[in-house]
Motif scaffolding. Structure first.
Motif, short mmCIF file in Angstrom:
data_model
loop_
_atom_site.label_atom_id
_atom_site.label_comp_id
_atom_site.label_asym_id
_atom_site.label_seq_id
_atom_site.Cartn_x
_atom_site.Cartn_y
_atom_site.Cartn_z
N THR A 294 0.88 -0.97 0.06
CA THR A 294 0.10 0.10 0.27
C THR A 294 1.00 0.89 0.24
O THR A 294 1.97 1.28 1.07
CB THR A 294 -0.64 0.17 0.90
N LEU A 295 0.62 2.30 -1.05
CA LEU A 295 1.24 3.44 -1.44
C LEU A 295 0.22 4.18 -0.88
O LEU A 295 -0.33 4.78 -1.31
CB LEU A 295 2.05 3.36 -2.89
N ALA A 296 1.10 5.67 0.03
CA ALA A 296 -0.16 6.22 0.66
C ALA A 296 1.41 7.46 0.69
O ALA A 296 2.11 7.74 1.11
CB ALA A 296 -1.12 6.42 2.02
N ASP A 297 1.15 8.93 -0.14
CA ASP A 297 1.78 9.92 0.25
C ASP A 297 0.54 11.57 1.35
O ASP A 297 0.15 10.79 2.23
CB ASP A 297 2.40 11.05 -0.62
N ALA A 298 1.12 12.04 1.61
CA ALA A 298 0.11 13.14 2.03
C ALA A 298 -1.22 13.66 1.68
O ALA A 298 -1.81 14.17 2.66
CB ALA A 298 1.41 14.86 2.24
N ARG A 299 -1.17 13.25 0.45
CA ARG A 299 -2.21 13.35 -0.32
C ARG A 299 -3.23 12.27 -0.19
O ARG A 299 -4.23 12.64 0.04
CB ARG A 299 -2.25 14.11 -1.50
N GLY A 300 -3.34 11.07 0.49
CA GLY A 300 -3.49 9.81 0.13
C GLY A 300 -3.03 8.52 -0.62
O GLY A 300 -1.56 9.07 -0.98
N PRO A 301 -3.66 8.15 -0.29
CA PRO A 301 -3.93 6.49 -1.72
C PRO A 301 -3.21 7.31 -3.08
O PRO A 301 -3.08 8.26 -3.13
CB PRO A 301 -4.85 5.98 -1.76
N VAL A 302 -1.86 6.49 -3.48
CA VAL A 302 -0.91 6.84 -4.28
C VAL A 302 -1.29 6.05 -5.31
O VAL A 302 -1.07 4.17 -5.42
CB VAL A 302 0.37 6.29 -4.34
N ASP A 303 -2.11 5.83 -6.80
CA ASP A 303 -2.11 5.42 -7.32
C ASP A 303 -1.51 5.41 -9.04
O ASP A 303 -0.51 5.85 -9.03
CB ASP A 303 -3.53 4.69 -7.67
N GLY A 304 -1.07 4.25 -9.95
CA GLY A 304 -0.59 4.33 -11.09
C GLY A 304 0.45 4.46 -11.09
O GLY A 304 1.32 4.13 -11.84
N ALA A 305 1.16 3.31 -9.71
CA ALA A 305 2.65 3.49 -9.49
C ALA A 305 3.03 1.99 -9.91
O ALA A 305 2.42 0.98 -10.43
CB ALA A 305 3.32 3.63 -7.79
N GLU A 306 4.52 1.83 -10.54
CA GLU A 306 5.32 0.76 -11.33
C GLU A 306 5.71 0.16 -9.25
O GLU A 306 6.50 0.80 -9.22
CB GLU A 306 6.31 1.03 -12.28
N VAL A 307 5.28 -1.03 -9.44
CA VAL A 307 5.46 -1.42 -7.84
C VAL A 307 6.03 -3.01 -8.39
O VAL A 307 5.46 -4.29 -8.84
CB VAL A 307 4.53 -1.53 -7.03
N TRP A 308 7.58 -3.41 -7.44
CA TRP A 308 7.53 -4.87 -7.60
C TRP A 308 8.10 -5.57 -6.23
O TRP A 308 8.88 -4.19 -5.65
CB TRP A 308 8.37 -5.42 -8.86
N LEU A 309 8.41 -6.12 -6.19
CA LEU A 309 9.60 -6.34 -4.63
C LEU A 309 10.28 -7.46 -5.05
O LEU A 309 10.25 -8.11 -6.52
CB LEU A 309 8.78 -8.33 -4.30
N GLU A 310 11.52 -7.40 -4.52
CA GLU A 310 12.95 -8.25 -4.89
C GLU A 310 13.36 -9.13 -3.39
O GLU A 310 13.37 -8.77 -2.09
CB GLU A 310 13.61 -7.41 -4.17
N LEU A 311 12.83 -10.70 -3.18
CA LEU A 311 13.21 -11.22 -2.26
C LEU A 311 14.10 -11.78 -3.13
O LEU A 311 14.95 -12.11 -3.31
CB LEU A 311 12.09 -12.80 -2.11
N ILE A 312 15.23 -11.62 -1.54
CA ILE A 312 16.46 -11.68 -0.91
C ILE A 312 16.84 -13.07 0.41
O ILE A 312 16.21 -12.20 0.68
CB ILE A 312 16.94 -10.41 -1.62
#
Length: 124
Positions: free
Chosen positions: A51-69
């Motif tokens: 879940t992504l959020a900034d001062a304005r609220g939820p952030v949609d439209g991001a490119e998101v991936w995880l890196e498992l190490i």
């Protein structure tokens, strides 16, 4: 009136889905949350919710991936993509290949700026 506003704000706080725990990290102006199973299992696909959020609220439209190490082993990383859902949530499926301690780096590119938060989990 102030009490009502505070109560409504508290009701809007995201709760961890059943059986999952949330870790949070502030990276510059972006709050990054990662929800994982409370007891991640080996060799079993499991959900990971970012879940992504900034001062304005939820952030949609991001490119998101995880890196498992797995820091104790010298193996290639696993980098599953997360698919945007709604209200700043991104869903991925993770697969841990060994028992032990894992780093999970969440990468989020928002308006051309990359943010990275490192989280930790232990598989069983």
């Amino acid at each position: 009136m102030l009490a009502l506003v505070l109560l409504l704000a508290a009701c809007g706080a995201p709760a961890a889905p059943e059986g999952m725990v949330i870790q949070r990290q502030q990276v510059d102006q972006l709050m990054i949350e990662l929800a994982l199973p409370a007891r991640p299992l080996v060799s079993s696909e499991q959900p990971a919710i970012v879940t992504l959020a900034d001062a304005r609220g939820p952030v949609d439209g991001a490119e998101v991936w995880l890196e498992l190490i797995m820091p104790s082993m010298d193996m290639s990383t696993n980098q599953p993509d997360a698919i945007g859902q709604q209200a700043g949530r991104y869903r991925s499926t993770v697969l841990f290949t060994m028992v032990g301690a894992w780093n999970l780096d969440v990468h989020a590119v928002v308006a051309g700026q990359e943010y990275v938060a490192r989280f930790y989990t232990e598989t069983h």
